[in-house]
Every structure is written in C-alpha cells, then in structure tokens.
Design an enzyme around this catalytic site. Sequence first.
Site, PDB file in Angstrom:
ATOM      1  N   LEU A 103       4.190   1.220  -4.400  1.00 15.09           N
ATOM      2  CA  LEU A 103       5.431   0.602  -5.079  1.00 15.09           C
ATOM      3  C   LEU A 103       4.960  -0.455  -6.017  1.00 15.09           C
ATOM      4  O   LEU A 103       5.817  -1.346  -6.433  1.00 15.09           O
ATOM      5  CB  LEU A 103       6.210   0.277  -3.995  1.00 15.09           C
ATOM      6  N   SER A 104       3.697  -0.478  -6.446  1.00 14.57           N
ATOM      7  CA  SER A 104       3.416  -1.234  -7.526  1.00 14.57           C
ATOM      8  C   SER A 104       3.402  -2.729  -6.891  1.00 14.57           C
ATOM      9  O   SER A 104       3.464  -3.784  -7.767  1.00 14.57           O
ATOM     10  CB  SER A 104       4.108  -1.190  -8.607  1.00 14.57           C
ATOM     11  N   SER A 105       3.155  -2.915  -5.678  1.00 14.92           N
ATOM     12  CA  SER A 105       3.185  -4.482  -5.307  1.00 14.92           C
ATOM     13  C   SER A 105       1.935  -5.200  -6.042  1.00 14.92           C
ATOM     14  O   SER A 105       2.162  -6.528  -5.849  1.00 14.92           O
ATOM     15  CB  SER A 105       2.937  -4.340  -3.694  1.00 14.92           C
ATOM     16  N   SER A 106       0.817  -4.646  -6.283  1.00 19.26           N
ATOM     17  CA  SER A 106      -0.119  -5.328  -6.819  1.00 19.26           C
ATOM     18  C   SER A 106       0.154  -5.790  -8.307  1.00 19.26           C
ATOM     19  O   SER A 106      -0.041  -6.973  -8.609  1.00 19.26           O
ATOM     20  CB  SER A 106      -1.441  -4.447  -6.967  1.00 19.26           C
ATOM     21  N   ASP A 108       2.869  -0.291 -14.674  1.00 18.68           N
ATOM     22  CA  ASP A 108       3.237  -1.179 -13.492  1.00 18.68           C
ATOM     23  C   ASP A 108       3.539  -2.636 -13.906  1.00 18.68           C
ATOM     24  O   ASP A 108       4.510  -3.216 -13.381  1.00 18.68           O
ATOM     25  CB  ASP A 108       2.272  -1.090 -12.253  1.00 18.68           C
ATOM     26  N   GLY A 164       0.972  -1.253  -0.084  1.00 15.57           N
ATOM     27  CA  GLY A 164       0.052  -0.005   0.151  1.00 15.57           C
ATOM     28  C   GLY A 164       0.778   1.173   0.067  1.00 15.57           C
ATOM     29  O   GLY A 164       0.330   2.326   0.195  1.00 15.57           O
ATOM     30  N   TYR A 194      -7.404   7.665  -8.394  1.00 13.11           N
ATOM     31  CA  TYR A 194      -6.854   7.277  -9.709  1.00 13.11           C
ATOM     32  C   TYR A 194      -7.828   7.168 -10.708  1.00 13.11           C
ATOM     33  O   TYR A 194      -7.724   7.768 -11.852  1.00 13.11           O
ATOM     34  CB  TYR A 194      -5.969   6.012  -9.444  1.00 13.11           C
TER      35      TYR A 194
END
Length: 309
Positions: free
Chosen positions: A48-51, A95, A45, A144
């Site tokens: 950092l584009s973890s998804s 991403d 969250g 977004y």
Amino acid sequence: SLDDIAHHPDYRWANYIRGVAFQLTQRGLNFPGVDAVVSSTIPGGAGLSSSAALEVGAATTFQTFGNFGLDKVALAQLCQRAENEFVGVKSGIMDQFASALSQADHALLIDCRDLSYRAVPLPTGVVIVVADTMKQRHLAASGYNTRRAECENATMLLAQILGRPLQSLREVSPKEFRRAENQLPPNLAKRARHVLSENERVLKAADAAKKPDVKAFGQLMYESQASLRDDYEVSCAELDLMVEIARQQQGCYGARLTGAGFGGATVNLVRERDAAEFVNNISRKYKEQTQLDPIVMTVRASAGAGLLQ
C-alpha cells in the site's frame, strides 16, 4: 546524527527517513534535528505504498522545520532517490508522486517520463476497499528489481529487432510488438506484453472515470489482474483467491492486486451501498479457505502529504 547519516542494518523502517534526510543534505538543504514519532493506520508490507508515504511525510516534516521550499514534483523525485539509492529498491516514481500530489476524491494520471500529471475525478457512489491477504511479500523487493531488469532487457532486444533506438517499452507500438514478440525469450515477451497492455488500460481507465463508466473501469481492473498474474507473474495463490472472492460479491465492479505483488493486498472498486456487506463477506470467505484472518477496510482517495495545523 545529521553529520553522518548511514544505512541502519537493523531498523528497516528508519532507513526510509534516513534516506530522505541524506538526500536533502546532499542538496545542501539544512534542517534541525527532530524528535519524532511515526504511527500508521495501514498494514505495513501490504503493498500500500507505506514506504513512499513515510518518505514524503518525512520530507514534508524536514522541509517545514528547515523552512525551505521544494515544489512537490521535486520532493517526490528526491524521495524516489532515497528509496532507489539509500534503501536499495529500484522503484518508479508513482508511489512518491501519489503521496505528494494526490487530490481528494481523485486518481492521479502520471506520465512517468516527462512527469506531467493530471487529477482524474473518481466516480461517485463507489468506494475503494483494500483487502490485505496477510501473505507476507517475501519476494516483493527482489522481484520488483528482477522485473525492472527484465523490462530493460526486453527494451534492448526489441531495439535490435526493430532496428531503432528505444528508451523504454512505451515506444513500441502494439503492431511492432506482435511482429517481434516471437523473437524474444518467452519471459521477456510476457513482461513486455504486460507493460504495453497496462499502459493502454491506464488511459482507458482515465477515460472511463471521466465519463463516468464504473463498469468499464472495474473491468479494466480485472483485466489488469489477469495480466499481472499471467504475463508479469507477480501474483500468488492468496491474491488470486482474494480477487476471485471479490468478483463473486454483489456490488463489486473490479479488483486487482496492488503494489509489487507476491503477496500483500488487493484493491477493490465497490458500490457504496454494498460496501459493508462486501467487507464482511470477503473477510469470512477468505478466512474459511486459507485460515488467514485478512485486514479488509474501506478507504477513500485523499489529498497528498501536508501540514496539519
């Protein structure tokens, strides 16, 4: 069950993996059930584009077990669809592209329309420092989607004003925009100004990295942050403070927020020999002013998802 892949109402992170599995089955690709454990060394969250990393990692895993081959561009597109249609965040391709196609020690220059790309060598002697503000990104997903809708509305209105069809804001020249911006609602004018100026900064940054000109690259990061704050309006007090503290530190060339904004992390370009002191100083000064304990860490650009054997 692979026979009935549905959005889970409670397990939020599971939906990114479920979405990828669903998209693969929609393409008629088969793979066996998998028992898996997911672990991460980056804060969730934080923007950092973890998804996207989870999506591309999952797709790479399923592809391996299913013994089928998608090229990496197709794999990135499939993961974007999972996020857009299954999770419900109308993200762009950046991403997933980075998670699938990045090369070590390089940035990735992407044309999001035709999906052409090239690796841009990053300058030596500098490192990237990520600083998580610990400010939760409550508005990130909805914000977004709102910004995306505003850009689409700006494109539609500019097409009417300029009297020609437009697919996206990138087709508007700076001269055309200056002529038309006063005819747009103020919020749409600001969103369009950010997009057009950011596109220019991306190209200039690629040139600066190629030379290499670290100072010019860093200055473009600061200019990007100002535009994200003032025109795109996705920054917040904590992000602004983190960037300002970074700017005051020795060896910091540039800083800006990363991700969808409204909280999360900044990314900083720092001279390698100053990195340890930079991490200590920014952590201490930020905590003194916010009482929040940030996560600050040095990272390096690495290759995209792949198999470890």
